[in-house]
Scaffold this motif. Structure first.
Motif, PDB file in Angstrom:
ATOM      1  N   UNK A  41       0.843  -1.192   0.000  1.00 59.28           N
ATOM      2  CA  UNK A  41       0.000   0.000   0.000  1.00 59.28           C
ATOM      3  C   UNK A  41       0.877   1.241   0.000  1.00 59.28           C
ATOM      4  N   UNK A  42       0.234   2.378  -0.158  1.00 60.87           N
ATOM      5  CA  UNK A  42       0.949   3.648  -0.098  1.00 60.87           C
ATOM      6  C   UNK A  42       0.119   4.623   0.725  1.00 60.87           C
ATOM      7  N   UNK A  43       0.744   5.676   1.203  1.00 57.84           N
ATOM      8  CA  UNK A  43       0.012   6.696   1.949  1.00 57.84           C
ATOM      9  C   UNK A  43      -0.839   7.496   0.974  1.00 57.84           C
ATOM     10  N   UNK A  44      -2.151   7.456   1.165  1.00 56.07           N
ATOM     11  CA  UNK A  44      -3.081   8.122   0.257  1.00 56.07           C
ATOM     12  C   UNK A  44      -3.508   9.502   0.743  1.00 56.07           C
ATOM     13  N   UNK A  45      -3.711   9.634   2.058  1.00 55.49           N
ATOM     14  CA  UNK A  45      -4.229  10.888   2.595  1.00 55.49           C
ATOM     15  C   UNK A  45      -3.895  10.985   4.076  1.00 55.49           C
ATOM     16  N   UNK A  46      -3.807  12.209   4.561  1.00 52.25           N
ATOM     17  CA  UNK A  46      -3.601  12.459   5.987  1.00 52.25           C
ATOM     18  C   UNK A  46      -4.654  13.441   6.467  1.00 52.25           C
ATOM     19  N   UNK A  47      -4.963  13.371   7.755  1.00 48.79           N
ATOM     20  CA  UNK A  47      -5.859  14.326   8.396  1.00 48.79           C
ATOM     21  C   UNK A  47      -5.015  15.184   9.322  1.00 48.79           C
ATOM     22  N   UNK A  48      -5.047  16.489   9.094  1.00 48.49           N
ATOM     23  CA  UNK A  48      -4.216  17.419   9.854  1.00 48.49           C
ATOM     24  C   UNK A  48      -5.079  18.341  10.691  1.00 48.49           C
ATOM     25  N   UNK A  49      -4.581  18.670  11.892  1.00 50.25           N
ATOM     26  CA  UNK A  49      -5.278  19.580  12.805  1.00 50.25           C
ATOM     27  C   UNK A  49      -4.249  20.436  13.525  1.00 50.25           C
ATOM     28  N   UNK A  50      -4.300  21.738  13.279  1.00 49.47           N
ATOM     29  CA  UNK A  50      -3.392  22.687  13.929  1.00 49.47           C
ATOM     30  C   UNK A  50      -1.935  22.251  13.842  1.00 49.47           C
ATOM     31  N   UNK A  82      -7.977  22.552  10.192  1.00 49.65           N
ATOM     32  CA  UNK A  82      -7.241  21.514   9.499  1.00 49.65           C
ATOM     33  C   UNK A  82      -8.005  20.965   8.323  1.00 49.65           C
ATOM     34  N   UNK A  83      -7.452  19.916   7.724  1.00 44.50           N
ATOM     35  CA  UNK A  83      -8.024  19.402   6.481  1.00 44.50           C
ATOM     36  C   UNK A  83      -7.583  17.951   6.272  1.00 44.50           C
ATOM     37  N   UNK A  84      -8.434  17.172   5.648  1.00 46.36           N
ATOM     38  CA  UNK A  84      -7.998  15.900   5.084  1.00 46.36           C
ATOM     39  C   UNK A  84      -7.284  16.237   3.780  1.00 46.36           C
ATOM     40  N   UNK A  85      -6.013  15.880   3.701  1.00 44.93           N
ATOM     41  CA  UNK A  85      -5.177  16.255   2.554  1.00 44.93           C
ATOM     42  C   UNK A  85      -4.724  15.014   1.802  1.00 44.93           C
ATOM     43  N   UNK A  86      -4.949  15.007   0.493  1.00 37.94           N
ATOM     44  CA  UNK A  86      -4.513  13.901  -0.362  1.00 37.94           C
ATOM     45  C   UNK A  86      -3.005  13.978  -0.519  1.00 37.94           C
ATOM     46  N   UNK A  87      -2.326  12.825  -0.441  1.00 36.38           N
ATOM     47  CA  UNK A  87      -0.854  12.794  -0.482  1.00 36.38           C
ATOM     48  C   UNK A  87      -0.303  12.106  -1.729  1.00 36.38           C
ATOM     49  N   UNK A  88      -1.144  11.603  -2.609  1.00 40.43           N
ATOM     50  CA  UNK A  88      -0.642  10.972  -3.836  1.00 40.43           C
ATOM     51  C   UNK A  88      -0.845  11.914  -5.014  1.00 40.43           C
TER      52      UNK A  88
END
Length: 305
Positions: free
Chosen positions: A4-13, A299-305
């Motif tokens: 698998x690969x990192x698809x998305x992260x959730x960031x807060x402050x 914050x935001x859910x950010x796509x990483x691919x």
């Protein structure tokens, strides 16, 4: 899911609160792979993302004739709202199916009454029950050795261009088949507006009735209404989206989370030019990607691919 690969992260402050790993694939209108992230050739269970392909298989086999709203409900995972119940009742009446003949468990309708029509998979089960009767077969359409199972399996195999030798039991009691992410993408692209036959009919029905597919304000309904794509999520983190030009994205998260599927798929489609630039940013709020502290974005859910 070993690769698998990192698809998305959730960031807060400034903190990373969650990571969504998984696989993702993007194919062009001819089915050629444009992007691949993780192992896109390992079979998995796409669960309810297969519903539109099931509906198309039944129609192509000549077992059911579905009005557009009924084809949409057969493809849906709804929330038992009045619109869904009324459509399920009309669909069952048109196809001569009794509610008590359905395998899906009863769920509570808006009045709190337990109804099989209120189950999110009711439309699929109505279509399956009607198809079993058209075959002159027994009414246990969910059985692994029912003749309907072979028809569904063959329909998925042809659409994905993959051999299918196994099956599993879905949460609603129906049969589900394994596909690979790339196979599912190639099957889903058949639902595009320039598709043919039963698949195009089902895709057109999904695009015409977005709130039947998911529910008003829900992710699939938002994506369909705002982009003209046809999309369907599946339990445990599957998302399949076909753009109007036939470019198709499939995402499967390793943790089973739904929230990363549509954003990752839309990011891939946007990068390919299949949906307008800025689509994901425009839909961040209705898709629930913005993280908040009370009413303040932090914050935001950010796509990483």
């Amino acid at each position: 899911m070993p690769s698998t690969t990192l698809l998305a992260v959730v960031e807060r402050d400034g903190f990373t609160e969650a990571e969504h790993h998984g696989v993702a694939v993007l194919v062009d209108p001819d089915g050629a792979v444009i992007e691949a992230h993780g192992d896109i050739t390992r079979a998995f269970l796409a669960r309810s993302s297969l519903k539109p392909l099931y509906a198309a298989s039944l129609i192509a086999a000549g077992l059911v004739e579905l009005q557009p709203e009924h084809a949409a409900l057969a493809s849906a995972s709804h929330h038992g709202h009045h619109e869904h119940l009324e459509t399920a009742q009309a669909m069952a009446k048109a196809l001569g199916v009794d509610e008590h003949a359905l395998r899906c468990p009863p769920m509570r309708d808006p009045e709190g009454v337990l109804r099989r029509f209120a189950h999110m998979c009711a439309g699929k089960h109505i279509a399956l029950a009607a198809a079993a009767r058209a075959l002159g077969a027994s009414d246990d359409y969910w059985s692994g050795d029912h003749p309907l199972t072979a028809i569904l399996r063959d329909g998925i195999a042809v659409a994905t261009d993959e051999a299918i030798r196994q099956s599993a039991r879905d949460g609603c009691g129906a049969i589900v088949f394994p596909t690979t992410p790339v196979g599912l993408a190639r099957a889903f692209r058949r639902l595009a507006p320039d598709g043919t036959g039963a698949h195009r009919l089902v895709g057109d029905a999904m695009r015409a009735h977005p709130t039947l597919i998911d529910g008003a304000g829900r992710p699939d309904a938002v994506v369909i209404a705002e982009t003209g794509c046809a999309t369907k999520f599946g339990a445990e983190g599957t998302q399949a989206i076909v753009a109007p030009d036939g470019t198709t994205a499939v995402v499967k998260t390793a943790d089973g989370a739904r929230r990363a599927g549509a954003p990752v798929a839309l990011a891939l489609l946007e990068r390919a030019g299949a949906v307008p630039r800025g689509t994901l940013d425009r839909l961040a709020e209705p898709l629930g990607l913005v993280q908040r502290s009370a009413d303040e974005p932090v914050g935001m859910l950010r796509v990483t691919v």
